[in-house]
Write a protein that holds these residues in place. Structure first.
Motif, mmCIF file in Angstrom:
data_model
loop_
_atom_site.group_PDB
_atom_site.id
_atom_site.type_symbol
_atom_site.label_atom_id
_atom_site.label_comp_id
_atom_site.label_asym_id
_atom_site.label_seq_id
_atom_site.Cartn_x
_atom_site.Cartn_y
_atom_site.Cartn_z
ATOM 1 N N ASP A 34 0.853 -1.186 0.000
ATOM 2 C CA ASP A 34 0.000 0.000 0.000
ATOM 3 C C ASP A 34 0.887 1.234 0.000
ATOM 4 O OD1 ASP A 34 -2.610 -1.139 0.083
ATOM 5 O OD2 ASP A 34 -2.217 -1.713 2.162
ATOM 6 N N VAL A 35 0.591 2.170 -0.907
ATOM 7 C CA VAL A 35 1.405 3.376 -1.021
ATOM 8 C C VAL A 35 0.525 4.604 -0.909
ATOM 9 C CG1 VAL A 35 2.973 4.693 -2.491
ATOM 10 C CG2 VAL A 35 3.044 2.191 -2.537
ATOM 11 N N ASP A 36 0.939 5.540 -0.060
ATOM 12 C CA ASP A 36 0.269 6.833 0.015
ATOM 13 C C ASP A 36 1.192 7.871 -0.603
ATOM 14 O OD1 ASP A 36 -1.911 8.627 1.096
ATOM 15 O OD2 ASP A 36 -0.150 9.506 2.038
ATOM 16 N N LEU A 37 0.763 8.396 -1.735
ATOM 17 C CA LEU A 37 1.608 9.325 -2.489
ATOM 18 C C LEU A 37 1.944 10.576 -1.689
ATOM 19 C CD1 LEU A 37 2.953 10.410 -5.048
ATOM 20 C CD2 LEU A 37 0.687 11.073 -5.873
ATOM 21 N N ALA A 38 0.939 11.152 -1.056
ATOM 22 C CA ALA A 38 1.130 12.439 -0.385
ATOM 23 C C ALA A 38 2.179 12.370 0.722
ATOM 24 C CB ALA A 38 -0.193 12.931 0.185
ATOM 25 N N SER A 39 2.137 11.296 1.495
ATOM 26 C CA SER A 39 3.057 11.184 2.628
ATOM 27 C C SER A 39 4.302 10.371 2.302
ATOM 28 C CB SER A 39 2.339 10.524 3.811
ATOM 29 O OG SER A 39 1.973 9.196 3.465
#
Lengths: 67, 67
Positions: A34-39
């Motif tokens: 799972d990847v969160d671009l913003a953080s």
């Protein structure tokens, strides 16, 4: 099953997210990425995948692991 | 052979550049697509490719044409 969290720098768009996901998903034992671009947060789930291999996969995708 | 120049907004990395190049290259008549990420400048060379089709291809790739 365990979840390891990494902070990745340099991702700027959805394509970057896809690149990281694809490379990390190829590491033996990894079942979910799972990847969160913003953080820049990357959560890697799996049956004890090798930490060094995950970090190498992220660098292979073209990004840096900050933590 | 002519060259048309567009200014595209929203490209953030080399993946974005590749996406725009690939979509625009598929427009009939287009022979070359040059993209400058920093400025958003896209130069399209070809035998009179359709302007509307080029703009549609850029939007299809997920970006906006500013000019």
């Amino acid at each position: 099953m365990s979840v390891s969290t990494y902070t990745v720098t340099g991702m700027t768009c959805g394509h970057c997210v896809s690149s990281v996901k694809e490379e990390v998903a190829e590491v033996p034992g990894v079942t979910e990425v799972d990847v969160d671009l913003a953080s820049g947060r990357v959560d890697v789930s799996g049956a004890s995948p090798d930490d060094a291999a995950i970090r190498a996969a992220i660098r292979e995708a073209g990004y840096e692991v900050a933590v």
